[in-house]
Design a protein around this motif. Structure first.
Motif, short mmCIF file in Angstrom:
data_model
loop_
_atom_site.label_atom_id
_atom_site.label_comp_id
_atom_site.label_asym_id
_atom_site.label_seq_id
_atom_site.Cartn_x
_atom_site.Cartn_y
_atom_site.Cartn_z
N ASP A 262 -47.10 -1.61 -8.50
CA ASP A 262 -46.08 -2.68 -9.26
C ASP A 262 -44.78 -2.73 -8.92
OD1 ASP A 262 -44.79 -0.80 -10.79
OD2 ASP A 262 -46.51 -0.76 -12.10
N LEU A 263 -43.99 -3.80 -9.14
CA LEU A 263 -42.70 -4.02 -8.50
C LEU A 263 -41.75 -3.07 -9.00
CD1 LEU A 263 -42.45 -7.72 -8.51
CD2 LEU A 263 -43.07 -6.33 -6.56
N ALA A 264 -42.45 -2.22 -10.12
CA ALA A 264 -41.30 -1.10 -10.74
C ALA A 264 -41.56 0.21 -9.99
CB ALA A 264 -41.33 -1.10 -12.34
N HIS A 265 -42.48 0.45 -9.11
CA HIS A 265 -42.63 1.35 -8.21
C HIS A 265 -42.94 1.48 -6.89
CE1 HIS A 265 -43.74 2.35 -12.70
NE2 HIS A 265 -43.27 3.51 -12.30
N ILE A 266 -41.73 0.90 -6.23
CA ILE A 266 -42.02 0.61 -4.77
C ILE A 266 -41.71 1.65 -3.87
CG2 ILE A 266 -41.05 -0.93 -2.91
CD1 ILE A 266 -42.56 -2.57 -5.14
N THR A 267 -42.71 2.15 -3.05
CA THR A 267 -42.60 3.09 -2.07
C THR A 267 -42.94 2.58 -0.97
OG1 THR A 267 -44.76 3.95 -2.75
CG2 THR A 267 -42.72 4.95 -3.91
N GLN A 268 -43.69 1.52 -0.63
CA GLN A 268 -44.11 0.85 0.74
C GLN A 268 -43.78 -0.31 0.62
OE1 GLN A 268 -48.24 1.99 1.53
NE2 GLN A 268 -48.44 3.06 -0.24
N ASN A 269 -43.81 -0.94 2.06
CA ASN A 269 -43.42 -2.07 2.42
C ASN A 269 -43.76 -3.38 1.70
OD1 ASN A 269 -41.84 -0.98 4.39
ND2 ASN A 269 -43.20 -1.36 6.09
N ARG B 243 -33.62 5.36 2.10
CA ARG B 243 -32.76 6.32 2.50
C ARG B 243 -31.62 6.62 1.79
NH1 ARG B 243 -32.30 8.28 7.97
NH2 ARG B 243 -30.38 9.48 8.17
N ASP B 244 -31.28 7.53 1.13
CA ASP B 244 -30.09 8.12 0.34
C ASP B 244 -30.27 7.40 -1.03
OD1 ASP B 244 -29.03 9.25 2.72
OD2 ASP B 244 -27.94 7.33 3.26
N ILE B 245 -31.63 7.00 -1.49
CA ILE B 245 -31.61 6.59 -2.83
C ILE B 245 -31.80 8.05 -3.57
CG2 ILE B 245 -33.01 5.64 -4.50
CD1 ILE B 245 -33.70 3.32 -2.24
N ASP B 246 -31.22 8.00 -4.69
CA ASP B 246 -31.14 9.18 -5.46
C ASP B 246 -31.50 8.75 -7.03
OD1 ASP B 246 -27.81 10.17 -5.11
OD2 ASP B 246 -28.79 8.40 -5.85
N LEU C 85 -36.79 0.34 -6.29
CA LEU C 85 -36.96 1.24 -5.11
C LEU C 85 -36.95 2.58 -5.44
CD1 LEU C 85 -35.32 -0.44 -2.12
CD2 LEU C 85 -37.54 -0.52 -2.69
N LEU C 86 -38.09 3.47 -5.37
CA LEU C 86 -38.02 4.96 -5.85
C LEU C 86 -37.29 5.80 -4.66
CD1 LEU C 86 -41.57 5.09 -7.29
CD2 LEU C 86 -39.50 4.63 -8.42
N PRO C 87 -36.72 6.79 -5.10
CA PRO C 87 -35.95 7.51 -3.93
C PRO C 87 -36.98 8.49 -3.11
CG PRO C 87 -36.10 8.51 -6.31
CD PRO C 87 -36.38 7.19 -6.44
N GLU C 88 -36.54 8.60 -2.20
CA GLU C 88 -37.33 9.53 -1.20
C GLU C 88 -37.56 10.88 -1.56
OE1 GLU C 88 -37.27 7.85 3.22
OE2 GLU C 88 -35.28 8.48 2.48
N GLU C 89 -38.52 11.81 -1.09
CA GLU C 89 -38.63 13.41 -1.40
C GLU C 89 -38.45 13.85 0.12
OE1 GLU C 89 -42.47 13.93 -2.54
OE2 GLU C 89 -42.18 12.86 -4.64
N LEU C 90 -37.00 14.50 -0.07
CA LEU C 90 -36.62 14.98 1.25
C LEU C 90 -36.74 16.67 1.29
CD1 LEU C 90 -33.56 12.72 1.71
CD2 LEU C 90 -35.85 12.51 2.84
N GLY C 91 -36.88 17.29 2.15
CA GLY C 91 -36.71 18.65 2.40
C GLY C 91 -35.22 19.17 2.71
N GLU C 92 -35.07 20.19 2.77
CA GLU C 92 -33.55 20.78 2.80
C GLU C 92 -33.20 20.31 4.37
OE1 GLU C 92 -31.09 25.37 2.79
OE2 GLU C 92 -33.33 24.93 2.72
N GLU C 93 -33.73 20.64 5.31
CA GLU C 93 -33.44 20.14 6.52
C GLU C 93 -32.98 18.63 6.59
OE1 GLU C 93 -34.68 19.99 11.36
OE2 GLU C 93 -35.92 20.95 9.98
N GLU C 94 -33.76 17.92 6.14
CA GLU C 94 -33.57 16.49 6.09
C GLU C 94 -32.43 15.95 5.24
OE1 GLU C 94 -34.32 12.61 7.77
OE2 GLU C 94 -35.43 14.53 8.26
#
Length: 461
Positions: free
Chosen positions: A146-153, A186-189, A216-225
Protein backbone atom coordinates in the motif's frame (compact mmCIF):
# COMPACT_ATOMS: atom_id res chain seq x y z
CA UNK A 1 66.16 12.97 -45.28
CA UNK A 2 65.93 9.20 -45.05
CA UNK A 3 62.99 7.77 -43.18
CA UNK A 4 64.37 6.32 -39.88
CA UNK A 5 61.53 3.79 -39.76
CA UNK A 6 62.60 2.43 -43.17
CA UNK A 7 66.12 1.59 -41.92
CA UNK A 8 64.69 -0.01 -38.78
CA UNK A 9 62.15 -1.98 -40.83
CA UNK A 10 64.88 -3.20 -43.19
CA UNK A 11 66.97 -4.40 -40.22
CA UNK A 12 63.99 -6.13 -38.58
CA UNK A 13 63.00 -7.73 -41.89
CA UNK A 14 66.46 -9.15 -42.52
CA UNK A 15 66.74 -10.50 -38.96
CA UNK A 16 63.24 -12.01 -39.11
CA UNK A 17 63.97 -13.64 -42.47
CA UNK A 18 67.15 -15.20 -41.10
CA UNK A 19 65.45 -16.49 -37.94
CA UNK A 20 62.28 -17.81 -39.58
CA UNK A 21 64.05 -19.26 -42.63
CA UNK A 22 61.01 -18.39 -44.78
CA UNK A 23 62.12 -16.63 -47.94
CA UNK A 24 59.02 -15.54 -49.82
CA UNK A 25 55.23 -15.58 -49.73
CA UNK A 26 54.46 -17.27 -53.08
CA UNK A 27 51.16 -15.42 -53.58
CA UNK A 28 52.64 -11.93 -52.99
CA UNK A 29 55.78 -12.77 -55.00
CA UNK A 30 53.72 -13.95 -57.99
CA UNK A 31 51.44 -10.89 -57.84
CA UNK A 32 54.40 -8.49 -57.82
CA UNK A 33 55.91 -10.23 -60.84
CA UNK A 34 52.58 -10.00 -62.68
CA UNK A 35 52.26 -6.29 -61.93
CA UNK A 36 55.90 -5.49 -62.78
CA UNK A 37 57.14 -8.12 -65.27
CA UNK A 38 60.33 -6.19 -66.08
CA UNK A 39 61.42 -5.82 -62.46
CA UNK A 40 63.59 -7.95 -60.19
CA UNK A 41 61.19 -10.20 -58.30
CA UNK A 42 63.36 -10.63 -55.19
CA UNK A 43 64.08 -6.92 -54.85
CA UNK A 44 60.44 -6.01 -55.42
CA UNK A 45 59.29 -8.53 -52.79
CA UNK A 46 61.85 -7.36 -50.21
CA UNK A 47 61.01 -3.71 -50.91
CA UNK A 48 57.26 -4.36 -50.54
CA UNK A 49 57.69 -6.21 -47.23
CA UNK A 50 60.02 -3.49 -45.88
CA UNK A 51 57.56 -0.73 -46.90
CA UNK A 52 54.71 -2.66 -45.23
CA UNK A 53 56.79 -3.15 -42.08
CA UNK A 54 57.79 0.57 -42.16
CA UNK A 55 54.12 1.62 -42.12
CA UNK A 56 53.30 -0.83 -39.31
CA UNK A 57 56.29 0.28 -37.20
CA UNK A 58 55.48 3.98 -37.72
CA UNK A 59 51.90 3.49 -36.53
CA UNK A 60 53.09 1.32 -33.62
CA UNK A 61 55.72 3.84 -32.47
CA UNK A 62 53.22 6.71 -32.68
CA UNK A 63 50.81 4.61 -30.62
CA UNK A 64 53.47 3.88 -27.97
CA UNK A 65 54.47 7.56 -27.71
CA UNK A 66 50.82 8.69 -27.54
CA UNK A 67 49.98 6.08 -24.89
CA UNK A 68 53.06 7.08 -22.85
CA UNK A 69 52.17 10.78 -23.04
CA UNK A 70 48.59 10.03 -21.99
CA UNK A 71 49.89 7.91 -19.09
CA UNK A 72 52.26 10.64 -17.90
CA UNK A 73 49.65 13.38 -18.25
CA UNK A 74 47.16 11.34 -16.22
CA UNK A 75 49.76 11.15 -13.42
CA UNK A 76 50.61 14.84 -13.52
CA UNK A 77 47.18 16.46 -13.44
CA UNK A 78 46.25 15.54 -9.84
CA UNK A 79 43.77 17.74 -7.98
CA UNK A 80 44.33 16.33 -4.49
CA UNK A 81 46.87 18.52 -2.70
CA UNK A 82 48.88 17.70 0.41
CA UNK A 83 46.98 17.80 3.66
CA UNK A 84 43.85 16.18 2.13
CA UNK A 85 42.79 19.33 0.28
CA UNK A 86 40.92 19.71 -3.00
CA UNK A 87 41.73 22.77 -5.06
CA UNK A 88 38.65 24.53 -6.40
CA UNK A 89 38.60 26.08 -9.83
CA UNK A 90 38.04 29.82 -9.92
CA UNK A 91 34.46 30.97 -10.31
CA UNK A 92 34.63 31.24 -14.11
CA UNK A 93 36.60 28.00 -14.75
CA UNK A 94 33.72 25.55 -14.18
CA UNK A 95 33.25 22.47 -11.99
CA UNK A 96 35.23 19.26 -12.33
CA UNK A 97 34.62 15.60 -11.47
CA UNK A 98 37.08 13.69 -9.32
CA UNK A 99 37.09 10.13 -7.99
CA UNK A 100 38.38 9.92 -4.43
CA UNK A 101 39.69 6.77 -2.79
CA UNK A 102 38.88 6.76 0.93
CA UNK A 103 40.98 4.25 2.92
CA UNK A 104 40.42 3.42 6.59
CA UNK A 105 41.91 0.78 8.83
CA UNK A 106 39.23 -1.75 7.82
CA UNK A 107 37.54 -0.43 4.67
CA UNK A 108 38.21 1.42 1.44
CA UNK A 109 35.96 2.76 -1.26
CA UNK A 110 36.04 4.97 -4.34
CA UNK A 111 33.71 7.98 -4.08
CA UNK A 112 32.85 10.10 -7.13
CA UNK A 113 32.73 13.75 -6.12
CA UNK A 114 31.97 16.95 -8.02
CA UNK A 115 34.14 19.86 -6.95
CA UNK A 116 32.16 22.93 -7.80
CA UNK A 117 33.84 26.08 -8.88
CA UNK A 118 34.48 28.67 -6.18
CA UNK A 119 31.37 30.72 -5.53
CA UNK A 120 31.52 34.45 -5.35
CA UNK A 121 31.53 36.32 -2.09
CA UNK A 122 28.70 38.71 -1.25
CA UNK A 123 30.41 41.40 -3.34
CA UNK A 124 30.80 38.92 -6.28
CA UNK A 125 27.55 36.98 -5.94
CA UNK A 126 25.85 36.24 -9.30
CA UNK A 127 24.35 32.77 -8.74
CA UNK A 128 20.70 31.73 -8.23
CA UNK A 129 19.38 28.43 -6.74
CA UNK A 130 16.86 25.93 -8.08
CA UNK A 131 13.73 24.18 -6.50
CA UNK A 132 11.93 20.85 -7.31
CA UNK A 133 8.40 19.28 -6.68
CA UNK A 134 6.27 16.16 -8.13
CA UNK A 135 3.37 12.43 -7.68
CA UNK A 136 -2.23 8.22 -7.68
CA UNK A 137 -4.27 5.29 -5.83
CA UNK A 138 -3.87 1.46 -5.66
CA UNK A 139 -2.64 1.25 -9.26
CA UNK A 140 0.34 3.49 -8.63
CA UNK A 141 1.60 1.50 -5.64
CA UNK A 142 3.03 -1.10 -8.05
CA UNK A 143 4.57 -4.02 -6.12
CA UNK A 144 4.22 -2.28 -2.75
CA UNK A 145 1.46 -3.52 -0.32
CA UNK A 146 0.00 0.00 0.00
CA UNK A 147 1.03 3.66 -0.13
CA UNK A 148 1.94 3.60 3.57
CA UNK A 149 4.69 0.99 3.08
CA UNK A 150 6.76 2.05 0.06
CA UNK A 151 10.00 0.16 -0.51
CA UNK A 152 9.95 -0.24 -4.33
CA UNK A 153 9.43 2.08 -7.30
CA UNK A 154 5.94 3.43 -7.97
CA UNK A 155 3.88 3.03 -11.15
CA UNK A 156 3.01 6.62 -12.06
CA UNK A 157 0.95 6.04 -15.19
CA UNK A 158 0.20 8.79 -17.70
CA UNK A 159 -3.07 7.25 -18.97
CA UNK A 160 -5.52 4.42 -18.18
CA UNK A 161 -7.32 2.14 -20.68
CA UNK A 162 -11.02 3.07 -21.00
CA UNK A 163 -10.58 6.60 -19.69
CA UNK A 164 -9.98 9.55 -22.06
CA UNK A 165 -7.76 11.35 -19.58
CA UNK A 166 -4.15 12.31 -19.29
CA UNK A 167 -2.51 12.12 -15.85
CA UNK A 168 0.13 14.62 -14.85
CA UNK A 169 2.06 13.94 -11.66
CA UNK A 170 3.81 16.23 -9.22
CA UNK A 171 5.68 15.44 -6.00
CA UNK A 172 6.41 17.37 -2.85
CA UNK A 173 9.97 16.04 -2.86
CA UNK A 174 11.71 15.29 -6.16
CA UNK A 175 14.74 13.91 -4.38
CA UNK A 176 12.59 11.09 -2.94
CA UNK A 177 10.14 10.41 -5.81
CA UNK A 178 10.67 11.61 -9.38
CA UNK A 179 8.21 11.95 -12.26
CA UNK A 180 8.73 8.36 -13.44
CA UNK A 181 8.00 6.90 -9.97
CA UNK A 182 11.58 6.00 -9.06
CA UNK A 183 12.12 6.33 -5.32
CA UNK A 184 15.19 7.23 -3.27
CA UNK A 185 15.27 5.98 0.36
CA UNK A 186 18.84 7.07 1.01
CA UNK A 187 19.46 8.54 4.50
CA UNK A 188 15.83 8.02 5.64
CA UNK A 189 15.72 7.06 9.32
CA UNK A 190 13.19 6.76 12.12
CA UNK A 191 9.58 6.03 11.07
CA UNK A 192 10.16 6.91 7.41
CA UNK A 193 9.45 10.02 5.37
CA UNK A 194 6.14 11.24 3.90
CA UNK A 195 5.86 12.61 0.39
CA UNK A 196 2.75 14.18 -1.20
CA UNK A 197 1.84 13.07 -4.71
CA UNK A 198 -0.55 15.27 -6.71
CA UNK A 199 -2.19 13.98 -9.89
CA UNK A 200 -3.82 16.39 -12.33
CA UNK A 201 -6.42 14.77 -14.58
CA UNK A 202 -6.93 16.63 -17.87
CA UNK A 203 -8.87 15.88 -21.05
CA UNK A 204 -12.45 16.63 -19.90
CA UNK A 205 -14.32 19.90 -19.32
CA UNK A 206 -12.29 20.75 -16.25
CA UNK A 207 -9.02 19.75 -14.70
CA UNK A 208 -9.25 17.75 -11.47
CA UNK A 209 -6.54 17.13 -8.92
CA UNK A 210 -6.17 14.45 -6.22
CA UNK A 211 -3.55 14.27 -3.47
CA UNK A 212 -2.15 11.05 -1.98
CA UNK A 213 0.19 10.73 0.98
CA UNK A 214 3.08 8.28 0.40
CA UNK A 215 5.30 6.97 3.20
CA UNK A 216 8.84 5.93 2.25
CA UNK A 217 10.29 3.40 4.70
CA UNK A 218 13.95 3.67 5.77
CA UNK A 219 16.68 1.49 4.29
CA UNK A 220 18.34 -1.34 6.21
CA UNK A 221 22.05 -0.54 6.05
CA UNK A 222 25.12 -2.40 7.31
CA UNK A 223 27.99 -0.83 9.25
CA UNK A 224 30.16 -0.24 6.19
CA UNK A 225 27.37 1.33 4.12
CA UNK A 226 26.38 3.54 7.08
CA UNK A 227 29.96 4.79 7.38
CA UNK A 228 30.34 5.72 3.71
CA UNK A 229 26.87 7.33 3.61
CA UNK A 230 27.94 9.50 6.52
CA UNK A 231 31.26 10.25 4.78
CA UNK A 232 29.54 11.40 1.58
CA UNK A 233 27.17 13.54 3.65
CA UNK A 234 30.15 15.06 5.46
CA UNK A 235 31.81 15.91 2.13
CA UNK A 236 28.68 17.68 0.91
CA UNK A 237 28.45 19.62 4.16
CA UNK A 238 32.10 20.70 3.96
CA UNK A 239 31.58 21.74 0.33
CA UNK A 240 28.48 23.75 1.27
CA UNK A 241 30.18 25.57 4.13
CA UNK A 242 33.28 26.54 2.18
CA UNK A 243 31.94 27.61 -1.20
CA UNK A 244 33.86 30.88 -1.21
CA UNK A 245 37.20 29.29 -0.14
CA UNK A 246 39.91 28.26 -2.56
CA UNK A 247 40.45 24.83 -0.98
CA UNK A 248 38.33 22.00 0.43
CA UNK A 249 39.79 20.34 3.53
CA UNK A 250 38.80 16.67 3.56
CA UNK A 251 38.00 14.96 6.88
CA UNK A 252 40.77 12.75 8.29
CA UNK A 253 38.62 11.02 10.91
CA UNK A 254 34.93 10.07 11.07
CA UNK A 255 32.95 7.82 13.43
CA UNK A 256 36.18 6.79 15.14
CA UNK A 257 37.84 5.70 11.86
CA UNK A 258 41.04 7.18 10.46
CA UNK A 259 40.69 8.10 6.76
CA UNK A 260 43.52 8.12 4.22
CA UNK A 261 42.68 9.90 0.96
CA UNK A 262 44.00 9.00 -2.51
CA UNK A 263 42.99 10.26 -5.92
CA UNK A 264 41.74 7.76 -8.53
CA UNK A 265 43.25 8.79 -11.87
CA UNK A 266 41.98 7.57 -15.19
CA UNK A 267 44.64 6.02 -17.44
CA UNK A 268 43.67 5.04 -20.99
CA UNK A 269 47.24 4.58 -22.25
CA UNK A 270 46.93 0.79 -22.61
CA UNK A 271 43.75 1.14 -24.65
CA UNK A 272 45.37 3.78 -26.88
CA UNK A 273 48.42 1.56 -27.44
CA UNK A 274 46.14 -1.38 -28.31
CA UNK A 275 44.25 0.76 -30.84
CA UNK A 276 47.47 1.85 -32.56
CA UNK A 277 48.79 -1.73 -32.51
CA UNK A 278 45.57 -2.89 -34.17
CA UNK A 279 45.88 -0.02 -36.65
CA UNK A 280 49.39 -1.13 -37.63
CA UNK A 281 48.15 -4.67 -38.32
CA UNK A 282 45.23 -3.33 -40.37
CA UNK A 283 47.62 -1.08 -42.32
CA UNK A 284 49.77 -4.11 -43.25
CA UNK A 285 46.69 -6.06 -44.32
CA UNK A 286 45.52 -3.02 -46.26
CA UNK A 287 48.72 -2.94 -48.29
CA UNK A 288 48.34 -6.63 -49.14
CA UNK A 289 44.68 -6.00 -50.04
CA UNK A 290 45.73 -3.14 -52.35
CA UNK A 291 48.26 -5.43 -54.00
CA UNK A 292 45.58 -8.08 -54.57
CA UNK A 293 43.24 -5.41 -55.97
CA UNK A 294 45.94 -4.33 -58.45
CA UNK A 295 46.33 -7.97 -59.52
CA UNK A 296 42.58 -8.27 -60.21
CA UNK A 297 42.63 -5.02 -62.20
CA UNK A 298 45.55 -6.37 -64.25
CA UNK A 299 43.73 -9.63 -65.01
CA UNK A 300 40.59 -7.76 -66.07
CA UNK A 301 42.65 -5.54 -68.36
CA UNK A 302 44.36 -8.57 -69.94
CA UNK A 303 40.99 -10.21 -70.61
CA UNK A 304 39.63 -7.00 -72.09
CA UNK A 305 42.66 -6.54 -74.38
CA UNK A 306 42.77 -10.14 -75.61
CA UNK A 307 40.39 -9.82 -78.59
CA UNK A 308 42.17 -6.70 -79.91
CA UNK A 309 45.58 -8.33 -79.44
CA UNK A 310 44.61 -11.48 -81.36
CA UNK A 311 43.01 -9.43 -84.17
CA UNK A 312 46.12 -7.27 -84.52
CA UNK A 313 48.43 -10.30 -84.46
CA UNK A 314 46.34 -11.98 -87.19
CA UNK A 315 46.44 -8.78 -89.25
CA UNK A 316 50.25 -8.61 -89.10
CA UNK A 317 50.61 -12.29 -89.97
CA UNK A 318 48.24 -11.86 -92.93
CA UNK A 319 50.44 -9.00 -94.14
CA UNK A 320 53.41 -11.39 -94.30
CA UNK A 321 55.16 -10.73 -91.00
CA UNK A 322 56.39 -13.55 -88.80
CA UNK A 323 55.19 -13.91 -85.23
CA UNK A 324 58.53 -12.60 -83.96
CA UNK A 325 58.38 -9.50 -86.18
CA UNK A 326 54.71 -8.96 -85.23
CA UNK A 327 55.70 -8.94 -81.55
CA UNK A 328 58.55 -6.54 -82.23
CA UNK A 329 56.26 -4.24 -84.26
CA UNK A 330 53.57 -4.09 -81.56
CA UNK A 331 56.20 -3.46 -78.89
CA UNK A 332 57.67 -0.59 -80.93
CA UNK A 333 54.17 0.95 -81.18
CA UNK A 334 53.85 0.60 -77.40
CA UNK A 335 57.16 2.38 -76.80
CA UNK A 336 55.90 5.30 -78.92
CA UNK A 337 52.74 5.29 -76.81
CA UNK A 338 54.92 5.45 -73.67
CA UNK A 339 56.71 8.54 -75.04
CA UNK A 340 53.35 10.24 -75.50
CA UNK A 341 52.32 9.19 -71.99
CA UNK A 342 55.26 11.07 -70.51
CA UNK A 343 53.97 14.34 -71.93
CA UNK A 344 52.13 16.65 -69.45
CA UNK A 345 48.75 16.37 -71.21
CA UNK A 346 48.74 12.54 -70.92
CA UNK A 347 49.74 12.21 -67.29
CA UNK A 348 47.62 9.84 -65.25
CA UNK A 349 47.22 7.17 -67.93
CA UNK A 350 46.94 3.64 -66.64
CA UNK A 351 49.55 0.94 -67.23
CA UNK A 352 49.16 -1.33 -70.26
CA UNK A 353 50.00 -4.71 -68.75
CA UNK A 354 49.72 -6.71 -71.99
CA UNK A 355 52.30 -4.56 -73.76
CA UNK A 356 54.67 -4.77 -70.80
CA UNK A 357 54.51 -8.57 -71.01
CA UNK A 358 55.24 -8.29 -74.74
CA UNK A 359 58.23 -6.05 -73.97
CA UNK A 360 59.67 -8.82 -71.81
CA UNK A 361 59.10 -11.33 -74.65
CA UNK A 362 60.81 -9.03 -77.18
CA UNK A 363 63.83 -8.61 -74.90
CA UNK A 364 64.07 -12.40 -74.70
CA UNK A 365 63.87 -12.69 -78.50
CA UNK A 366 66.57 -10.05 -78.97
CA UNK A 367 68.81 -11.86 -76.47
CA UNK A 368 68.61 -15.11 -78.42
CA UNK A 369 66.13 -17.10 -76.35
CA UNK A 370 64.34 -19.80 -78.38
CA UNK A 371 61.02 -18.58 -79.80
CA UNK A 372 59.09 -21.60 -78.54
CA UNK A 373 60.21 -20.90 -74.96
CA UNK A 374 59.49 -17.15 -75.33
CA UNK A 375 55.89 -17.78 -76.39
CA UNK A 376 55.32 -20.34 -73.66
CA UNK A 377 56.75 -17.97 -71.01
CA UNK A 378 54.52 -15.19 -72.37
CA UNK A 379 51.40 -17.31 -71.74
CA UNK A 380 52.57 -18.34 -68.26
CA UNK A 381 53.29 -14.75 -67.20
CA UNK A 382 49.90 -13.52 -68.40
CA UNK A 383 48.31 -16.30 -66.38
CA UNK A 384 44.93 -16.29 -68.13
CA UNK A 385 43.80 -19.46 -69.94
CA UNK A 386 43.21 -17.50 -73.16
CA UNK A 387 46.87 -16.42 -73.34
CA UNK A 388 48.11 -19.90 -72.45
CA UNK A 389 46.08 -21.31 -75.36
CA UNK A 390 47.41 -18.63 -77.71
CA UNK A 391 51.02 -19.22 -76.62
CA UNK A 392 50.56 -22.93 -77.39
CA UNK A 393 49.31 -22.08 -80.90
CA UNK A 394 52.26 -19.73 -81.51
CA UNK A 395 54.75 -22.39 -80.38
CA UNK A 396 53.15 -25.03 -82.61
CA UNK A 397 53.26 -22.74 -85.70
CA UNK A 398 57.06 -22.88 -85.67
CA UNK A 399 56.74 -26.45 -86.89
CA UNK A 400 53.53 -26.27 -88.98
CA UNK A 401 53.86 -22.85 -90.68
CA UNK A 402 51.74 -19.70 -90.85
CA UNK A 403 48.92 -21.08 -93.05
CA UNK A 404 47.59 -23.34 -90.34
CA UNK A 405 48.16 -20.61 -87.73
CA UNK A 406 46.09 -18.04 -89.64
CA UNK A 407 43.16 -20.42 -89.74
CA UNK A 408 43.43 -21.04 -85.98
CA UNK A 409 43.86 -17.34 -85.26
CA UNK A 410 40.75 -16.50 -87.27
CA UNK A 411 38.72 -18.90 -85.13
CA UNK A 412 40.39 -17.56 -81.99
CA UNK A 413 39.55 -13.98 -83.04
CA UNK A 414 35.88 -14.81 -83.56
CA UNK A 415 35.72 -16.57 -80.19
CA UNK A 416 37.49 -13.69 -78.46
CA UNK A 417 35.12 -11.09 -79.93
CA UNK A 418 32.10 -13.14 -78.90
CA UNK A 419 33.54 -13.53 -75.42
CA UNK A 420 34.16 -9.79 -75.18
CA UNK A 421 30.51 -9.15 -76.07
CA UNK A 422 29.49 -11.50 -73.27
CA UNK A 423 31.79 -9.69 -70.85
CA UNK A 424 30.34 -6.32 -71.87
CA UNK A 425 26.81 -7.69 -71.41
CA UNK A 426 27.74 -9.06 -67.97
CA UNK A 427 29.29 -5.74 -66.95
CA UNK A 428 26.08 -3.97 -67.95
CA UNK A 429 24.01 -6.35 -65.85
CA UNK A 430 26.30 -5.81 -62.84
CA UNK A 431 26.01 -2.04 -63.24
CA UNK A 432 22.21 -2.34 -63.32
CA UNK A 433 22.29 -4.42 -60.13
CA UNK A 434 24.43 -1.81 -58.36
CA UNK A 435 21.91 0.89 -59.30
CA UNK A 436 19.01 -1.12 -57.84
CA UNK A 437 19.52 0.03 -54.23
CA UNK A 438 19.75 3.78 -55.03
CA UNK A 439 16.62 3.46 -57.22
CA UNK A 440 14.72 1.74 -54.37
CA UNK A 441 15.77 4.51 -51.96
CA UNK A 442 14.59 7.15 -54.42
CA UNK A 443 11.27 5.29 -54.78
CA UNK A 444 10.79 5.29 -50.99
CA UNK A 445 11.50 9.04 -50.82
CA UNK A 446 9.02 9.76 -53.63
CA UNK A 447 6.35 7.61 -51.93
CA UNK A 448 6.87 9.48 -48.66
CA UNK A 449 6.61 12.84 -50.42
CA UNK A 450 3.33 11.76 -52.02
CA UNK A 451 1.71 9.86 -49.12
CA UNK A 452 2.74 12.05 -46.16
CA UNK A 453 0.70 15.15 -47.18
CA UNK A 454 -2.29 12.90 -48.01
CA UNK A 455 -2.02 11.17 -44.60
CA UNK A 456 -1.73 14.41 -42.62
CA UNK A 457 -4.65 15.99 -44.48
CA UNK A 458 -6.95 12.95 -44.14
CA UNK A 459 -8.37 14.08 -40.81
CA UNK A 460 -9.51 17.42 -42.25
CA UNK A 461 -11.87 15.81 -44.78
Amino acid sequence: MKNPFFSLAAWVYEKTKLISGKKYDPKVYKTLLQLHPTGDGKKMYDNFQIRKLTLMLAILVIGIVSALCLHLSSRMKGKLAEGAQLIRNEWDAGDYQITLHAVTENWSREIPFVVKERELTKDEEIYLKEQLSYGLPDIIRGKNPDLAHITQNLNLISSMPGYPYIFTWSSSNYERINASGKINRRDIDGNGEKVSLVVTISGGQEKTSFTYEVLLLPEELGEEETFFRALEKELLQIDLEGKSRGQIRLPKRLMGKEIEWKEVKSDSSILLFFLFFLGSLLAGKGMESDLEKSRRIRNKQLIKDYSGFVSKLRLYLSAGLTVKNAFLRMTADYEKWQEQERSPQNRGRKKWYLMEEMQVSCHQLENGVAQEKVYQDFGKRCGEMRYRRLSFLLAVQLKQGNDQLLTLLEKETNDAQEERKNLARKAGEEAGTKLLLPMLLMLVVVMLLVLLPAYTGFGNI
